[in-house]
Design an enzyme around this catalytic site. Structure first.
Site, PDB file in Angstrom:
ATOM      1  N   ASP A 538       0.858  -1.177   0.000  1.00  0.00           N
ATOM      2  CA  ASP A 538       0.000   0.000   0.000  1.00  0.00           C
ATOM      3  C   ASP A 538       0.899   1.233   0.000  1.00  0.00           C
ATOM      4  O   ASP A 538       1.900   1.268   0.728  1.00  0.00           O
ATOM      5  CB  ASP A 538      -0.880  -0.012   1.253  1.00  0.00           C
ATOM      6  CG  ASP A 538      -1.836   1.160   1.285  1.00  0.00           C
ATOM      7  OD1 ASP A 538      -2.597   1.326   0.332  1.00  0.00           O
ATOM      8  OD2 ASP A 538      -1.805   1.906   2.282  1.00  0.00           O
ATOM      9  N   ASP A 737      -0.760  -0.931   6.516  1.00  0.00           N
ATOM     10  CA  ASP A 737      -0.716  -0.417   7.888  1.00  0.00           C
ATOM     11  C   ASP A 737      -2.043   0.122   8.387  1.00  0.00           C
ATOM     12  O   ASP A 737      -2.111   0.639   9.501  1.00  0.00           O
ATOM     13  CB  ASP A 737       0.334   0.693   8.000  1.00  0.00           C
ATOM     14  CG  ASP A 737      -0.080   1.952   7.243  1.00  0.00           C
ATOM     15  OD1 ASP A 737      -0.942   1.841   6.342  1.00  0.00           O
ATOM     16  OD2 ASP A 737       0.455   3.023   7.540  1.00  0.00           O
ATOM     17  N   ASP A 741      -6.661  -2.101   5.256  1.00  0.00           N
ATOM     18  CA  ASP A 741      -5.778  -3.111   4.681  1.00  0.00           C
ATOM     19  C   ASP A 741      -6.045  -4.503   5.256  1.00  0.00           C
ATOM     20  O   ASP A 741      -5.548  -5.498   4.713  1.00  0.00           O
ATOM     21  CB  ASP A 741      -4.304  -2.753   4.948  1.00  0.00           C
ATOM     22  CG  ASP A 741      -3.886  -1.472   4.243  1.00  0.00           C
ATOM     23  OD1 ASP A 741      -4.366  -1.235   3.130  1.00  0.00           O
ATOM     24  OD2 ASP A 741      -3.082  -0.721   4.818  1.00  0.00           O
TER      25      ASP A 741
END
Length: 849
Positions: A538, A737, A741
């Protein structure tokens, strides 16, 4: 009262946060715990008997009163089925609440009474003479923590007290490692070995002299006296020194879990019993086995020396096993014992660490350790965080910066506000995570378990066949040869090395990872990490700092830049997104005061809307503008230029018309380019996911050398992207994080949570990087490779050892070379094989990551 299944806190039954799952009503202390449970409820199923969390894959389950129950072990399942009413609490809460409370220590000086029979009182605990109920203390009980013990090879075996595993016979270990280790079993085995060695040595010498050089025996010391002396010296060794082995031997037969102690018990027992019978009743043996004087050969020296050697092996193994937890002990020993608390009047005093509460202001002087997790309120210094992050370079800390407990302050003086104390600190979480990972089982261990399950019965069968062959067609004395070779087979084939091969490497490997800032949640993740060929990352907070700053403000039409800023800051003040924080901070720096808003709505993946000062305001991406028929063509070229520079650009619309735009930049982490290069060098493809538009994503990807990326990805689409890559045959690791996610982390073969992120992400991941940058992924892969290589070496040595040792002990070399394997040599080889496996695993402590 009920118990929150996520955090274990007590919750009132009318809590606003509740849900139904698996036929039960669950209650939560906060929306945070409620969301964690909803994301993956199976992770928080509670065993109604012991109150422990039950893994989703647990096969132990049953139904009662139309409700489903799952259990951590067969033991708890059996307890429940024996008396389900005793454990059938609402939502498992009543039993879990009971199990989660500390156990009260009995106070012999307190007055105890019967709750059913008035007048039944006495000093100290006991049983009511009238009704038989346990007496209760009138005094407030002294509480002590309940310690659970688990088997290092079979983590499903859990006991409230020390003992041995009913499956493999190994000593149970405390579930939570403490800095001050309990050496009770090591001390006991050491004492038994020392006494046994002192007694076994003269037995061995006397037997060798009597067999090989009888002329050296003192005058008047005949064979009968020699055998009685051997009996007198060997019996305490076998019956006292080897008593723990016979206890475990009996347990293995009782539970039909045949293991190494089955073979040891059989081997030593057969040798000693045969010798006792030969000593007391020599006449029952055939004449060919009798020597001059009617005596029959005895093997007391074999039984005694085997017992002493096995005890030596246990001592060496226990010492080596204690070293496998050195990483955790090192972490536990890092915390200071006291903290310097600053009172409201400015006075300072040292207090025990356990007295520190969240919100306390603490002083950290130069060179001191940070006592708990918190945030700097005053001062500047460099802090060495290498013991928990693996990074050797000290980190600059100033007001507002986070501090991790047990890290070391540099030359500056700091004031901090405590935020997390006790079990909530990062250090405590690391210790608990590593301890649990060390008890988990890697898939590769299934092979060893399958082999070990058949191995002991096969060895016993081989020993019986060898006994029959030697007793019928072997050279004279046939029965003696049969006994000796059967005992040698039983002793040398002990599968302890085979059983230790995998768990001992997992224990050392996960500990090594913890000291390098790589936390492994379970052994399966550690094994799969070696095979990963695609890493999905990400962008925000993973590739970038996750601390965006406002870089561009542009007004359109009649509005000024300040008016655009006020509207944007006003609407974003109600949002928790990192980009929103950057906009609010930018307005504050310019001295602009946000206005109150009404009707705030967050539109997932697109932006926000609200009413500000009488204006209907929209702030978000092009999709949000398009859905609300807002024309953005006037600024399209300018926006594209900013996006190609790596900025995230948001449009601002007021009352149905474009009013301006704001651009936010999130700097790339300094470590990211090198980490990407190292991942490429490892042959791993890096795929970037981002909710940003294609232009911004392309700019970041080009700058970092990332060939593949997915832009405009909504939070709920991340898991679909991971699934798509898996459909292409890739072994995928997902690094993220944030809360959004979590589904993707759970979908990936291995989820990797950045330690600077959220608890939900860490719960959904198999690997957590304390430092929170991609270099940790490289470390995790190297750790996985080193650990799996070590496991394969251990399994190879164990298989080869047993495969070669059993035929030799059976006597296959006798027809060609006249060689037989002495049971004493077999015992020495068996004992040191386990030690060699542990020694090989300990090399992982020095693995370069």
């Amino acid at each position: 009262m009920n118990v929150d299944p996520v955090c274990g806190m007590e919750v009132i039954t009318d809590s606003l946060h509740s849900t139904e799952h698996d036929g039960h009503q669950w209650h939560f202390c906060s929306s945070h715990c409620h969301e964690k449970f909803e994301a993956d409820p199976d992770q928080y199923t509670i065993d109604p008997v012991c109150g422990m969390h039950v893994k989703p894959e647990s096969p132990h389950r049953t139904k009662h009163t139309d409700n489903s129950y799952r259990f951590c072990s067969e033991k708890c399942l059996h307890k429940f089925e024996t008396d389900p009413v005793a454990y059938d609490g609402k939502g498992h809460a009543s039993e879990h609440e009971h199990a989660s409370k500390p156990v009260a220590a009995a106070d012999p000086e307190a007055t105890y009474f019967c709750p059913m029979c008035p007048g039944q009182e006495q000093k100290g605990p006991g049983i009511c003479k009238s009704c038989g109920m346990a007496l209760e203390s009138m005094a407030t009980p002294v509480l002590k923590e309940k310690t659970e013990y688990v088997c290092p090879m079979h983590p499903e075996i859990v006991s409230d007290a020390p003992g041995s595993c009913p499956k493999c016979g190994m000593a149970l270990e405390p579930r939570t490692v403490s800095a001050e280790e309990d050496h009770a079993e090591l001390d006991d085995m050491s004492r038994r070995f020392k006494v046994s060695a002192v007694l076994a040595a003269p037995v061995f010498v006397l037997a060798m002299v009597a067999d090989l050089a009888p002329g050296w025996l003192p005058d008047g010391l005949g064979m009968g006296a020699v055998q009685w002396i051997e009996f007198a010296l060997a019996s305490p060794v076998v019956l006292w020194g080897g008593w723990p082995f016979f206890e475990r031997f009996a347990l293995s037969l009782k539970t039909w879990n045949l293991n190494m102690f089955t073979l040891i018990g059989l081997g030593v027992g057969v040798a000693w019993i045969y010798s006792v019978v030969a000593l007391l009743m020599p006449d029952i043996f055939p004449p060919v086995m009798q020597m001059e004087g009617g005596f029959v050969d005895v093997y007391f020296e074999a039984a005694a020396v085997i017992t002493a050697l096995v005890l030596l092996g246990q001592v060496l193994e226990l010492r080596a096993r204690s070293r496998t937890n050195e990483a955790i002990k090192l972490l536990l020993g890092m915390s200071p014992k006291t903290a310097r608390r600053v009172a409201e009047d400015g006075t300072e005093a040292d207090v025990p660490l356990e007295d520190v509460l969240p919100g306390d202001v603490l002083r950290i002087r130069p060179g001191e350790k940070v006592p708990v997790d918190g945030v700097v309120t005053e001062g500047e210094s460099n802090v060495d965080e290498s013991m928990v992050t693996g990074e050797p370079i000290p980190i600059e800390k100033s007001a507002g910066e986070k501090l991790i407990g047990a890290t070391v302050n540099g030359n500056g003086s700091l004031l901090m506000r405590a935020e997390k104390v006790g079990a909530d600190t990062l250090l405590s979480q690391i210790v608990n995570m590593v301890a649990e990972a060390q008890r988990s089982r890697a898939p590769i261990q299934k092979m060893a378990d399958t082999v070990a399950g058949y191995f002991v019965p096969v060895v016993v069968l081989i020993a019986i066949i060898a006994f029959i062959v030697w007793a019928t067609v072997g050279p004279e004395p046939r029965l003696a040869h049969a006994v000796v070779n059967a005992v040698a087979i039983l002793i040398i084939a002990c599968p302890c090395a085979l059983g230790l091969a995998t768990p001992i490497s997992i224990m050392v490997g996960t500990g090594r990872g913890a000291t390098a800032g790589v936390l492994i949640k379970n052994a399966e993740a550690l094994e799969i990490m070696e095979k990963v060929n695609t890493v999905v990352v990400d962008k925000t907070g993973t590739l970038t700092e996750g601390k965006p700053t406002l870089t561009t403000v542009q007004a359109v039409g009649n509005m000024t830049e300040d008016e655009v800023m006020v509207l944007a800051a006003s609407i974003e003040r109600a949002s928790e997104h990192p980009l929103a924080e950057a906009i609010v901070a930018g307005a504050t720096e310019k001295g602009l005061e946000p206005q109150s808003v009404e009707g705030f709505t967050a539109i997932t993946g697109k932006g926000v809307s609200a009413s500000v000062g009488g204006h209907t305001v929209l702030l978000g991406n092009a999709k949000l503008m398009q859905e609300n028929n807002i024309d953005v063509t006037d600024v399209a070229i300018t926006v594209e230029e900013h996006q190609r520079g790596g900025e995230t650009v948001m449009y601002l619309a007021a009352d149905g018309k474009l009013a301006g735009m704001v651009g936010v930049s999130d700097p790339i982490k300094v470590s990211t380019p090198d980490a990407i290069k190292e991942l490429h060098d490892e042959g791993i493809e890096v795929v970037m996911l981002t909710g940003d538009n294609h232009n911004t994503a392309a700019a970041v990807a080009e700058k970092l050398g990332i060939d593949r990326f997915e832009a405009d990805v909504l939070p709920d689409q991340k898991a679909a992207v991971v699934k798509k890559l898996q459909g292409e045959g890739k072994i995928v690791a997902m690094a993220g994080d944030g809360i959004n996610d979590a589904p993707a982390l759970a979908q990936a073969h291995v989820g990797i949570a950045m330690g600077t992120g959220t608890d939900v992400a860490m719960e959904s991941a198999g690997v957590t990087l304390v430092k929170g940058d991609l270099t940790g992924i490289v470390r995790a892969r190297r750790l996985s490779r080193a650990t799996m290589k070590n496991i394969r070496q251990n399994l190879f040595f164990a298989f080869i050892y047993n495969s070669a040792g059993v035929p030799v002990a059976a006597g296959v070399l006798y027809p060609l070379f006249g060689l037989l394997l002495s049971p004493i040599i077999a015992a020495a080889a068996m004992s040191f094989s386990s030690v060699s496996v542990i020694t090989n695993a300990l090399r992982l402590r020095n693995a370069k990551l």
